[in-house]
Structures are given as structure tokens and as C-alpha cells.
Write a protein that holds these residues in place. Sequence first.
Motif, PDB file in Angstrom:
ATOM      1  N   ARG A  13      -9.477  -5.970  -5.835  1.00  0.00           N
ATOM      2  CA  ARG A  13      -8.650  -5.117  -4.976  1.00  0.00           C
ATOM      3  C   ARG A  13      -7.186  -5.082  -5.393  1.00  0.00           C
ATOM      4  O   ARG A  13      -6.491  -4.108  -5.131  1.00  0.00           O
ATOM      5  CB  ARG A  13      -8.787  -5.513  -3.514  1.00  0.00           C
ATOM      6  CG  ARG A  13      -8.304  -6.883  -3.143  1.00  0.00           C
ATOM      7  CD  ARG A  13      -8.673  -7.189  -1.702  1.00  0.00           C
ATOM      8  NE  ARG A  13      -8.311  -8.546  -1.318  1.00  0.00           N
ATOM      9  CZ  ARG A  13      -8.958  -9.268  -0.428  1.00  0.00           C
ATOM     10  NH1 ARG A  13     -10.031  -8.767   0.177  1.00  0.00           N
ATOM     11  NH2 ARG A  13      -8.571 -10.482  -0.123  1.00  0.00           N
ATOM     12  N   CYS A  42      -8.319   6.356  -3.437  1.00  0.00           N
ATOM     13  CA  CYS A  42      -8.118   5.143  -4.218  1.00  0.00           C
ATOM     14  C   CYS A  42      -8.998   5.186  -5.467  1.00  0.00           C
ATOM     15  O   CYS A  42     -10.052   5.813  -5.472  1.00  0.00           O
ATOM     16  CB  CYS A  42      -8.481   3.910  -3.396  1.00  0.00           C
ATOM     17  SG  CYS A  42      -7.491   3.697  -1.899  1.00  0.00           S
ATOM     18  N   GLU A  48      -3.799   2.868  -5.093  1.00  0.00           N
ATOM     19  CA  GLU A  48      -3.953   3.450  -3.760  1.00  0.00           C
ATOM     20  C   GLU A  48      -3.240   4.791  -3.652  1.00  0.00           C
ATOM     21  O   GLU A  48      -2.210   5.023  -4.268  1.00  0.00           O
ATOM     22  CB  GLU A  48      -3.423   2.485  -2.707  1.00  0.00           C
ATOM     23  CG  GLU A  48      -4.242   1.200  -2.604  1.00  0.00           C
ATOM     24  CD  GLU A  48      -3.825   0.336  -1.440  1.00  0.00           C
ATOM     25  OE1 GLU A  48      -4.123   0.710  -0.285  1.00  0.00           O
ATOM     26  OE2 GLU A  48      -3.164  -0.693  -1.692  1.00  0.00           O
ATOM     27  N   LYS A  84      -4.149   9.007  -1.597  1.00  0.00           N
ATOM     28  CA  LYS A  84      -5.089   9.734  -0.730  1.00  0.00           C
ATOM     29  C   LYS A  84      -6.523   9.354  -1.088  1.00  0.00           C
ATOM     30  O   LYS A  84      -7.377   9.183  -0.222  1.00  0.00           O
ATOM     31  CB  LYS A  84      -4.869  11.245  -0.890  1.00  0.00           C
ATOM     32  CG  LYS A  84      -5.689  12.065   0.089  1.00  0.00           C
ATOM     33  CD  LYS A  84      -5.359  13.542  -0.009  1.00  0.00           C
ATOM     34  CE  LYS A  84      -6.182  14.344   0.994  1.00  0.00           C
ATOM     35  NZ  LYS A  84      -5.909  15.802   0.874  1.00  0.00           N
ATOM     36  N   GLU A 117     -12.105   6.194  -0.373  1.00  0.00           N
ATOM     37  CA  GLU A 117     -11.042   6.378   0.607  1.00  0.00           C
ATOM     38  C   GLU A 117     -10.298   5.096   0.939  1.00  0.00           C
ATOM     39  O   GLU A 117      -9.208   5.134   1.493  1.00  0.00           O
ATOM     40  CB  GLU A 117     -11.621   6.995   1.887  1.00  0.00           C
ATOM     41  CG  GLU A 117     -12.118   8.423   1.670  1.00  0.00           C
ATOM     42  CD  GLU A 117     -12.632   9.054   2.946  1.00  0.00           C
ATOM     43  OE1 GLU A 117     -12.592   8.401   3.996  1.00  0.00           O
ATOM     44  OE2 GLU A 117     -13.065  10.219   2.888  1.00  0.00           O
ATOM     45  N   ASN A 118     -10.894   3.935   0.633  1.00  0.00           N
ATOM     46  CA  ASN A 118     -10.193   2.676   0.898  1.00  0.00           C
ATOM     47  C   ASN A 118     -10.582   1.633  -0.136  1.00  0.00           C
ATOM     48  O   ASN A 118     -11.619   1.735  -0.776  1.00  0.00           O
ATOM     49  CB  ASN A 118     -10.491   2.169   2.318  1.00  0.00           C
ATOM     50  CG  ASN A 118     -11.965   1.863   2.514  1.00  0.00           C
ATOM     51  OD1 ASN A 118     -12.469   0.888   1.969  1.00  0.00           O
ATOM     52  ND2 ASN A 118     -12.659   2.692   3.291  1.00  0.00           N
ATOM     53  N   LYS A 119      -9.711   0.628  -0.292  1.00  0.00           N
ATOM     54  CA  LYS A 119      -9.934  -0.361  -1.348  1.00  0.00           C
ATOM     55  C   LYS A 119     -10.942  -1.432  -0.960  1.00  0.00           C
ATOM     56  O   LYS A 119     -11.338  -2.239  -1.797  1.00  0.00           O
ATOM     57  CB  LYS A 119      -8.614  -1.010  -1.756  1.00  0.00           C
ATOM     58  CG  LYS A 119      -7.904  -1.814  -0.688  1.00  0.00           C
ATOM     59  CD  LYS A 119      -6.591  -2.344  -1.228  1.00  0.00           C
ATOM     60  CE  LYS A 119      -5.845  -3.178  -0.203  1.00  0.00           C
ATOM     61  NZ  LYS A 119      -4.555  -3.657  -0.737  1.00  0.00           N
ATOM     62  N   GLU A 120     -11.375  -1.430   0.303  1.00  0.00           N
ATOM     63  CA  GLU A 120     -12.352  -2.419   0.736  1.00  0.00           C
ATOM     64  C   GLU A 120     -13.757  -2.105   0.205  1.00  0.00           C
ATOM     65  O   GLU A 120     -14.550  -3.002  -0.030  1.00  0.00           O
ATOM     66  CB  GLU A 120     -12.401  -2.521   2.265  1.00  0.00           C
ATOM     67  CG  GLU A 120     -11.272  -3.336   2.871  1.00  0.00           C
ATOM     68  CD  GLU A 120      -9.915  -2.657   2.768  1.00  0.00           C
ATOM     69  OE1 GLU A 120      -9.861  -1.421   2.888  1.00  0.00           O
ATOM     70  OE2 GLU A 120      -8.913  -3.366   2.548  1.00  0.00           O
ATOM     71  N   GLU A 121     -14.073  -0.819   0.033  1.00  0.00           N
ATOM     72  CA  GLU A 121     -15.426  -0.437  -0.384  1.00  0.00           C
ATOM     73  C   GLU A 121     -15.510   0.018  -1.833  1.00  0.00           C
ATOM     74  O   GLU A 121     -16.601   0.149  -2.368  1.00  0.00           O
ATOM     75  CB  GLU A 121     -15.950   0.688   0.524  1.00  0.00           C
ATOM     76  CG  GLU A 121     -16.195   0.259   1.961  1.00  0.00           C
ATOM     77  CD  GLU A 121     -16.779   1.398   2.785  1.00  0.00           C
ATOM     78  OE1 GLU A 121     -16.205   2.493   2.757  1.00  0.00           O
ATOM     79  OE2 GLU A 121     -17.807   1.172   3.427  1.00  0.00           O
TER      80      GLU A 121
END
Length: 203
Positions: free
Chosen positions: A159, A168, A164, A166, A110-114
Motif C-alpha cells: 500500500r 488508485c 492515489e 480518483k 477506487e481505494n488502496k485497501e483492495e
Amino acid sequence: LTAELTARRKQYEYYRDELFGGNYEEMLRKAKHNNVKLVSLHELGKFIRGKRFVRKDMKQEKGVPCIHYGDLYTYYGLSAERTKWYLDEELGSKMRFAEKNDVIIVQSGENKEEIGIGVAWLGDEKVAVHDACYIFKHNINPKYISHFLRTNIYNYQIRRYVVEGKICSISAKNIGRALIPVPPFEEQERIVAILDRFDALCN
């Protein structure tokens, strides 16, 4: 207790990055100064994409052990020997499998951090892997890799390549660009032992 746990986690994250170099630029400098080999993940091993199955295929009774990509975020930690879910034998026989000491790396999130985190598979049985994950085959300490995949140094490197939307996603090619310091095996074990203790304190 909440404040203490938050402080422990920040300390854990700090030392985790420090043990791998601090930040990306520092990692490059320290590796050169200490004569530690830096290699790309592509040079270190081979990526194999998992094969598709859906939640309704998964059951908690015995069968073929399987790992779904979503559980890498919510259920598994840095390593695992058993799975939460199983597939029936017919479907399971068609899957792609991680073997002992492979690292399962998540390809979507859901996000590029994880995105791109991984779990070292330490079980004796082969495990079926979902197609939103890569099976990473290599020849170093698997927990050393799974700890590295949680660092800011690694996330900084990948990253920029995350697509990106809905959901990633990132390709194996672009995960494989990331550089990792590869010290002697004894040093890998020392780093893993330190970080395992921090992980136990926090989780």
C-alpha cells in the motif's frame, strides 16, 4: 444471520492471515523459525500487463472469453473457470491472455485497501485480460497466491507504493516487491483447502 455472517468473515480474515504468518513481522520470524522460504513475487514469477478494451466491446454471447478489471472486485472470487463476458473474434485476437493456473491481479481500483487482489484462472480456455490487470505466471498453487493476495500481510507490503487519485494504481514492479512464504506444495494445498472452506461458509 447478518451478525453471524459478519462474525464468520472476521474469523475467516483472522485465520487467513494466521496461516500466512499473522502479520508482516510475524511472517518474517515464523518463516525463519520454520525454515520456510520467503520470496518476492518478482522472484516467484513474471508479470504481463493486459491489453485495453472497453465495456462496450464486451458481450454476453459466445466469443473470446475476457476479464475486465472492475469485475475482479464485483463478480469474481478467488478463482474462476468461466467468464461473464466475451469479445468478438477480431478484437479478441489482438489481446493478451492468461492461461490455466495464471493469476490475474488487478492494477487499478477506487481505494488502496483492495488494490492488487487477484483471481486464479483455472479454465482450460485462454482468457483475454484488461489492461488494468497483470497476468502473473508462476509455478506454485494458483489459489495459494490468490488467497495470499487478500491478506493484510500482502496489503501492508504494497500500500505504500499505491499511487492515489480518483483511481488508485500500482505498478507491477511494486507489486513484485511483496514477499510471500512458499512452503512445500502439500502445505500449500492444505492451506488452500482450509481457506476454501471458510470462503464457502462466508460467500
